[in-house]
Design a protein around this motif. Structure first.
Motif, short mmCIF file in Angstrom:
data_model
loop_
_atom_site.label_atom_id
_atom_site.label_comp_id
_atom_site.label_asym_id
_atom_site.label_seq_id
_atom_site.Cartn_x
_atom_site.Cartn_y
_atom_site.Cartn_z
N LEU A 147 -4.72 -14.46 -1.07
CA LEU A 147 -5.41 -15.32 -1.03
C LEU A 147 -6.96 -14.63 -0.30
CD1 LEU A 147 -4.14 -19.03 -0.70
CD2 LEU A 147 -4.83 -18.02 -2.81
N LEU A 148 -6.58 -13.72 0.49
CA LEU A 148 -7.80 -13.26 1.23
C LEU A 148 -8.63 -12.29 0.31
CD1 LEU A 148 -6.28 -12.61 4.70
CD2 LEU A 148 -7.57 -14.64 3.99
N ASP A 149 -10.04 -12.09 0.71
CA ASP A 149 -10.79 -11.27 0.06
C ASP A 149 -10.18 -9.74 0.20
OD1 ASP A 149 -12.69 -12.91 -0.91
OD2 ASP A 149 -14.08 -12.72 0.89
N PRO A 150 -10.01 -9.03 -0.74
CA PRO A 150 -9.20 -7.66 -0.66
C PRO A 150 -9.62 -6.87 0.77
CG PRO A 150 -9.95 -7.98 -2.81
CD PRO A 150 -10.52 -8.98 -2.07
N GLN A 151 -10.95 -6.83 0.82
CA GLN A 151 -11.51 -6.08 2.26
C GLN A 151 -10.84 -6.52 3.63
OE1 GLN A 151 -13.46 -7.54 0.07
NE2 GLN A 151 -15.04 -8.54 1.12
N GLU A 152 -10.52 -7.75 3.50
CA GLU A 152 -10.09 -8.69 4.75
C GLU A 152 -8.50 -8.31 4.86
OE1 GLU A 152 -11.46 -11.13 7.13
OE2 GLU A 152 -13.08 -9.79 6.71
#
Length: 165
Positions: A147-152
């Motif tokens: 669910l997190l942004d890919p960069q995170e």
């Protein structure tokens, strides 16, 4: 709990996605309810709780680091930190190398409040983990990371595994 056949993750229907979203809303509501009730007694809110939690998890971090974790504005974090500092839950010190850096720690009073708030939520997680088993726990972890942004994802995953506490 009703048992249903596992969904094929490659072909999720809109209804399955909406049920996941709805369950997330319900779970978050119940996950935060007890802590929110307790925070009201101290004239604090959910933003204060999040700050207490992450300052406790990463003692001595900079205000900038806390900003990057919480993804809030400087104005927003300033209000929250002002309340926590004034009420004696957080202390702020200048950095040893750069005196302009503001490093954050929980005071003993802040540690006690953070522990009390987190213990309530930990009990809820422990119950859910016991009821669902190890495989579901690992699957849940993967879903949350997803669910997190890919960069995170890599940053958070590394931090969670003890690579950057």
């Amino acid at each position: 709990m009703e048992s249903r056949p596992p969904a094929n993750p490659l072909f999720l229907r809109d209804e399955e996605l909406r049920q996941g979203i709805e369950l997330m809303f319900y779970a978050y509501r119940d996950f935060t309810f007890e802590s929110d009730e307790q925070l009201r007694h101290y004239q604090l809110g959910r933003a204060h709780h999040r700050a207490l939690y992450f300052i406790g998890r990463h003692p001595g971090q900079t205000v900038g680091h806390l900003l990057s974790i919480l993804k809030v504005t400087k104005q927003s974090i300033s209000r929250v930190l002002k309340d926590l500092l004034e009420q004696g839950y957080v202390e702020q010190k200048s950095g040893a190398r750069d005196r302009r850096e503001r490093l954050l720690w929980l005071t003993p009073k802040g540690q006690e409040l953070e522990r009390d708030l987190t213990d309530r939520q930990s009990q809820r997680f422990a119950r859910a983990y016991r009821e669902t088993g190890a495989e579901a726990v690992e699957g849940f972890r993967k879903v949350l990371l997803g669910l997190l942004d890919p960069q995170e994802r890599q940053v958070v995953d590394k931090r969670m595994r003890g690579g950057n506490r």
